[in-house]
Design a protein around this motif. Structure first.
Motif, short mmCIF file in Angstrom:
data_model
loop_
_atom_site.label_atom_id
_atom_site.label_comp_id
_atom_site.label_asym_id
_atom_site.label_seq_id
_atom_site.Cartn_x
_atom_site.Cartn_y
_atom_site.Cartn_z
N ILE A 183 0.86 -1.17 0.00
CA ILE A 183 0.00 0.00 0.00
C ILE A 183 0.91 1.23 0.00
CG2 ILE A 183 -0.18 0.13 2.52
CD1 ILE A 183 -3.05 1.08 2.20
N MET A 184 0.47 2.31 -0.64
CA MET A 184 1.23 3.57 -0.65
C MET A 184 0.42 4.60 0.13
SD MET A 184 4.12 4.78 -2.12
CE MET A 184 4.34 3.99 -3.71
N LYS A 185 0.98 5.10 1.22
CA LYS A 185 0.21 6.00 2.08
C LYS A 185 1.10 7.05 2.74
CE LYS A 185 1.89 4.15 6.01
NZ LYS A 185 2.48 4.88 7.16
N GLY A 186 0.45 8.03 3.33
CA GLY A 186 1.15 9.06 4.09
C GLY A 186 0.23 9.54 5.19
N GLN A 187 0.79 10.03 6.28
CA GLN A 187 -0.01 10.53 7.39
C GLN A 187 0.67 11.74 8.01
OE1 GLN A 187 1.41 7.27 7.63
NE2 GLN A 187 3.21 8.26 8.48
N GLY A 188 -0.12 12.57 8.68
CA GLY A 188 0.47 13.75 9.31
C GLY A 188 -0.55 14.50 10.16
N ILE A 189 -0.04 15.46 10.92
CA ILE A 189 -0.89 16.33 11.73
C ILE A 189 -1.42 17.45 10.84
CG2 ILE A 189 -0.94 17.97 13.65
CD1 ILE A 189 -0.74 15.19 14.66
N ILE A 190 -2.73 17.65 10.82
CA ILE A 190 -3.35 18.71 10.03
C ILE A 190 -3.50 19.97 10.88
CG2 ILE A 190 -5.34 19.35 8.63
CD1 ILE A 190 -3.68 17.03 7.51
N LYS A 191 -4.01 19.81 12.10
CA LYS A 191 -4.17 20.93 13.03
C LYS A 191 -3.63 20.50 14.38
CE LYS A 191 -8.21 23.31 11.05
NZ LYS A 191 -7.67 24.69 11.08
N ASP A 192 -2.44 20.97 14.74
CA ASP A 192 -1.81 20.47 15.95
C ASP A 192 -2.49 20.94 17.24
OD1 ASP A 192 -1.00 23.10 15.90
OD2 ASP A 192 1.11 22.68 16.31
N ASN A 193 -3.22 22.07 17.19
CA ASN A 193 -3.90 22.55 18.40
C ASN A 193 -5.31 21.96 18.54
OD1 ASN A 193 -4.90 24.02 16.24
ND2 ASN A 193 -5.38 25.81 17.49
N TYR A 194 -5.67 21.04 17.65
CA TYR A 194 -6.97 20.39 17.73
C TYR A 194 -6.89 19.06 18.48
CZ TYR A 194 -9.99 23.33 14.83
OH TYR A 194 -10.78 24.35 14.35
N GLY A 195 -5.79 18.85 19.19
CA GLY A 195 -5.64 17.61 19.95
C GLY A 195 -4.80 17.80 21.19
N CYS A 196 -5.01 16.92 22.16
CA CYS A 196 -4.22 16.91 23.40
C CYS A 196 -3.51 15.56 23.52
CB CYS A 196 -5.12 17.09 24.62
SG CYS A 196 -6.00 18.64 24.74
N ALA A 197 -2.21 15.59 23.65
CA ALA A 197 -1.46 14.36 23.94
C ALA A 197 -1.52 14.15 25.44
CB ALA A 197 -0.02 14.49 23.47
N ILE A 198 -1.86 12.95 25.87
CA ILE A 198 -2.01 12.66 27.29
C ILE A 198 -1.13 11.47 27.65
CG2 ILE A 198 -3.61 12.10 29.14
CD1 ILE A 198 -5.83 13.33 27.53
N THR A 199 -0.13 11.71 28.48
CA THR A 199 0.76 10.65 28.94
C THR A 199 0.18 10.01 30.19
OG1 THR A 199 2.69 11.85 28.09
CG2 THR A 199 3.10 10.10 29.69
N VAL A 200 -0.03 8.71 30.13
CA VAL A 200 -0.64 8.01 31.25
C VAL A 200 0.11 6.70 31.53
CG1 VAL A 200 -2.96 8.97 31.00
CG2 VAL A 200 -2.32 6.97 29.66
N ASP A 201 -0.14 6.17 32.71
CA ASP A 201 0.45 4.91 33.12
C ASP A 201 -0.29 3.75 32.45
OD1 ASP A 201 2.02 3.08 34.56
OD2 ASP A 201 0.49 2.90 36.10
N SER A 202 0.44 2.81 31.91
CA SER A 202 -0.18 1.67 31.24
C SER A 202 0.20 0.35 31.92
CB SER A 202 0.23 1.62 29.77
OG SER A 202 -0.24 2.75 29.09
N ALA A 203 0.61 0.46 33.17
CA ALA A 203 0.96 -0.74 33.94
C ALA A 203 -0.11 -0.98 35.00
CB ALA A 203 2.33 -0.57 34.59
N PHE A 204 -0.45 -2.25 35.24
CA PHE A 204 -1.45 -2.58 36.26
C PHE A 204 -0.89 -2.30 37.63
CE2 PHE A 204 -2.97 -5.86 33.02
CZ PHE A 204 -3.92 -4.98 32.50
#
Length: 204
Positions: A183-204
């Motif tokens: 497959i031939m594809k590409g991806q990217g951020i279109i509007k960077d202020n339209y999202g929040c990155a949230i760092t969370v714990d992923s361990a039980f």
């Protein structure tokens, strides 16, 4: 960029199999390429505007954290709908919190409709107007942390230049057929202020 996978199917394997092995290979190829496309997309969460970053290493995912993200996006006049994507292990704490009343029979009536939905189906659904999804393709750091995101769908872009295809080439000397999926594809951020990155714990 091109994403592809290849295997060599021998005549012996094809003729001795009780299954339509070429079809099985196509399905496996499709799943592998889809996983790669999805992984590249969710890896973009860390590229949202840093001013919108929430959470930190060791932070558990809670309804309060989702409400902070909702308030952050609203303050920036980001229209709804909002979508949230987190690793299933990060979602564990949110599910546990929303259904905690259910562990004591006398407190069962105190469970919210969201909590009841989790008990019945295992899915959170929507919280504060944010549709929540679990995605195991999010990478977890060696410390057990993972970057999820709350965002408007328009914040991310995926372009497909060439759709999924399968090509074959006969190799007579090997008595086999090369099978290539790509497959031939590409991806990217279109509007960077339209999202929040949230760092969370992923361990039980």
């Amino acid at each position: 960029s091109e994403v592809g996978v290849m295997t060599t199917l021998t005549d012996l394997a094809r003729e001795s199999s009780s299954r339509p092995i070429a079809q099985d290979i196509g399905r496996v190829f499709g799943e592998a390429i889809a996983k790669k496309v999805d992984t590249d997309l969710v890896d973009l969460f860390g590229s949202f505007a840093t001013a919108n970053d929430l959470g930190s290493a060791g932070t558990e995912l809670t309804a309060d954290l989702l409400l902070q993200a909702e308030a952050t996006l609203r303050a920036l006049n980001v229209p709804k709908p909002y979508v949230a994507v987190f690793h299933p292990k990060a979602m564990f704490n949110l599910k546990k919190t929303l259904t905690s009343a259910g562990y004591v029979a006398s407190q069962a009536p105190a469970i919210s409709s969201v909590g009841e939905n989790i008990f019945n189906s295992g899915f959170v659904g929507s919280v504060f107007g944010i549709d929540l999804y679990e995605n195991a393709n999010l990478s977890i750091s060696s410390a057990g942390d993972c970057v999820g995101g709350v965002f408007h769908p328009i914040s991310l872009g995926l372009a497909i230049k060439e759709d999924f295809k399968i090509e074959t080439q006969r190799d007579a000397s090997l008595r086999a057929t090369e099978i290539v999926g790509s497959i031939m594809k590409g991806q990217g951020i279109i509007k960077d202020n339209y999202g929040c990155a949230i760092t969370v714990d992923s361990a039980f």
